[in-house]
Design an enzyme around this catalytic site. Sequence first.
Site, mmCIF file in Angstrom:
data_model
loop_
_atom_site.group_PDB
_atom_site.id
_atom_site.type_symbol
_atom_site.label_atom_id
_atom_site.label_comp_id
_atom_site.label_asym_id
_atom_site.label_seq_id
_atom_site.Cartn_x
_atom_site.Cartn_y
_atom_site.Cartn_z
ATOM 1 N N CYS A 48 0.856 -1.213 0.000
ATOM 2 C CA CYS A 48 0.000 0.000 0.000
ATOM 3 C C CYS A 48 0.883 1.251 0.000
ATOM 4 C CB CYS A 48 -0.926 0.041 1.217
ATOM 5 S SG CYS A 48 -1.547 -1.554 1.761
ATOM 6 N N ALA A 49 1.798 1.334 -0.972
ATOM 7 C CA ALA A 49 2.901 2.311 -0.890
ATOM 8 C C ALA A 49 2.613 3.689 -1.479
ATOM 9 C CB ALA A 49 4.131 1.724 -1.578
ATOM 10 N N ALA A 50 1.618 3.816 -2.354
ATOM 11 C CA ALA A 50 1.387 5.117 -3.022
ATOM 12 C C ALA A 50 0.982 6.184 -2.005
ATOM 13 C CB ALA A 50 0.297 4.970 -4.078
ATOM 14 N N PRO A 51 1.320 7.450 -2.251
ATOM 15 C CA PRO A 51 2.030 7.998 -3.413
ATOM 16 C C PRO A 51 3.549 7.887 -3.337
ATOM 17 C CG PRO A 51 1.345 9.776 -1.965
ATOM 18 C CD PRO A 51 0.844 8.510 -1.350
ATOM 19 N N GLY A 52 4.094 7.238 -2.295
ATOM 20 C CA GLY A 52 5.528 6.936 -2.302
ATOM 21 C C GLY A 52 6.377 7.714 -1.320
ATOM 22 N N ASP A 57 1.129 -1.186 -4.900
ATOM 23 C CA ASP A 57 -0.159 -0.538 -4.681
ATOM 24 C C ASP A 57 -1.179 -1.183 -5.591
ATOM 25 O OD1 ASP A 57 -0.833 2.100 -2.952
ATOM 26 O OD2 ASP A 57 -2.316 1.772 -4.531
ATOM 27 N N ASP A 94 -2.626 -6.248 -5.393
ATOM 28 C CA ASP A 94 -3.397 -6.253 -4.146
ATOM 29 C C ASP A 94 -2.503 -6.904 -3.092
ATOM 30 O OD1 ASP A 94 -5.021 -6.862 -1.973
ATOM 31 O OD2 ASP A 94 -6.762 -7.339 -3.202
ATOM 32 N N ASP A 132 1.592 -0.001 5.558
ATOM 33 C CA ASP A 132 1.014 1.316 5.862
ATOM 34 C C ASP A 132 -0.428 1.233 5.374
ATOM 35 O OD1 ASP A 132 1.081 4.061 6.700
ATOM 36 O OD2 ASP A 132 1.054 4.600 4.583
ATOM 37 N N CYS A 177 -2.732 6.416 9.525
ATOM 38 C CA CYS A 177 -2.834 7.849 9.839
ATOM 39 C C CYS A 177 -4.171 8.113 10.524
ATOM 40 C CB CYS A 177 -2.644 8.708 8.598
ATOM 41 S SG CYS A 177 -3.824 8.356 7.289
#
Length: 450
Positions: A261-265, A284, A312, A331, A384
């Site tokens: 789930c890395a975007a936007p980086g 992502d 996924d 994340d 977050c």
Amino acid sequence: MKQTKKGVREIALDILESVEKNQSYSNLLLNNLIKKHQLSGVDSGLLTEISYGTIQRKMTLDYYLNPFIKQPKKTQSWVINLLRLSVYQMVYLDKVPDHAIIFEAVEISKKRGHKGTSSMVNGVLRNIQRNGVPSFDDIKDDLERLSVEVSHPIWLVKRWVEQFGYEKTKEMCEINLTAPLQTGRANLKKISRSELISILTEEGYDVEASEVVPEAIVSYKGNLAHSESYKLGYLSIQDESSMLVAHALGANENDAVLDCCAAPGGKTTHIAEGLTTGQVYALDLHEHKVKLIKEQAERLKLRNNIKTMALDSRKVREHFNKEGFDRVLIDAPCSGLGVMRRKPDVKYTKTKDDIMKLSSIQKQLLEAAAPLVKQGGRLVYSTCTVDKEENDKVAAAFLESHPDFESDATLSARMPESVQPFIEGHTLQVFPQYFSSDGFFIASFRKKVL
């Protein structure tokens, strides 16, 4: 017929309407409209303040308007939004005189509605100007009063008071109403923080060193994304809380890292900046989001350390070897209740059901990635948000169902000094009022060596 140029307040009204009707994200919409209307720095500042401020304080503004609007149900939504926008300026902005605010509102209502609309808008606003707004003291119930005063839905206020107590909840809701400062992260592969501050200062930015994270800077004036240093890959825009994740992960040198789930980086590139020959595999779900990670990797000259994939993350076991990674980061997608200052609309759209659904996805992501961590390796889970259902409970459930993992007691040693007092064992909950940064949660687990 010639298009007349829209004024800032009319553009703000478009934003409020779009957020309400189309569930648009206020932050994305705002940036697009600033570009589209080619607004000056001063006008963009005013637009940001009045549109965000009105969304932030919507429930308070409705409480103020309530005694003055005869038939709110029959009043068109744009008229309600125009009144909210005007009352926000009358109550919270000192610079603009009331008569100018009322004049502008009446002009907009003449343009958009008919004579009856503009005289109603004029009447309501003049009435408020004469009589002032109602007092919160009329609300007898403590939690209800707090909910209206800080404009957070009552279910959320009750939930947080149960989880964190009244005082902490009040502090958090109050800071959620303030505008965040922009923070940036120096790309230490290319430049030191002090060099970056000098270069930006010469460029006309008002920046200083962050007291929270050693590679972070805080900007008081000017958008860092427009700087020469940004184009050259000397810095990234990232919140200080979010920078703590790479510290928690503690990847270095030639580590193999998986970032789900890395975007936007932002975190991917931060991790990569700490590696020499190591690599981050950044995943992502969506191709267009993977493109964002690639763009950042290019800009920061990190493409040798970053490999991207649209996938996924619940299916990682089909693509990667068991125990193939030194460090794994989840994340996770979350309710975002820690970033309300940046996305003020979040608090009105999220529900308890969303939180429950998300916590189930979060558990699935951890479940899927756990087998890929090497023995003695580290798995970090972050969100977050501030909600215990998505944070402490997910972390506790993971340890309970994975006897091959233990809580990572070394977390504190890797973290900046500023946050060490808030670390409890292997977890850290940052509240927005701690450092005026985003609300954030981090849990670190270690895979046992069998």
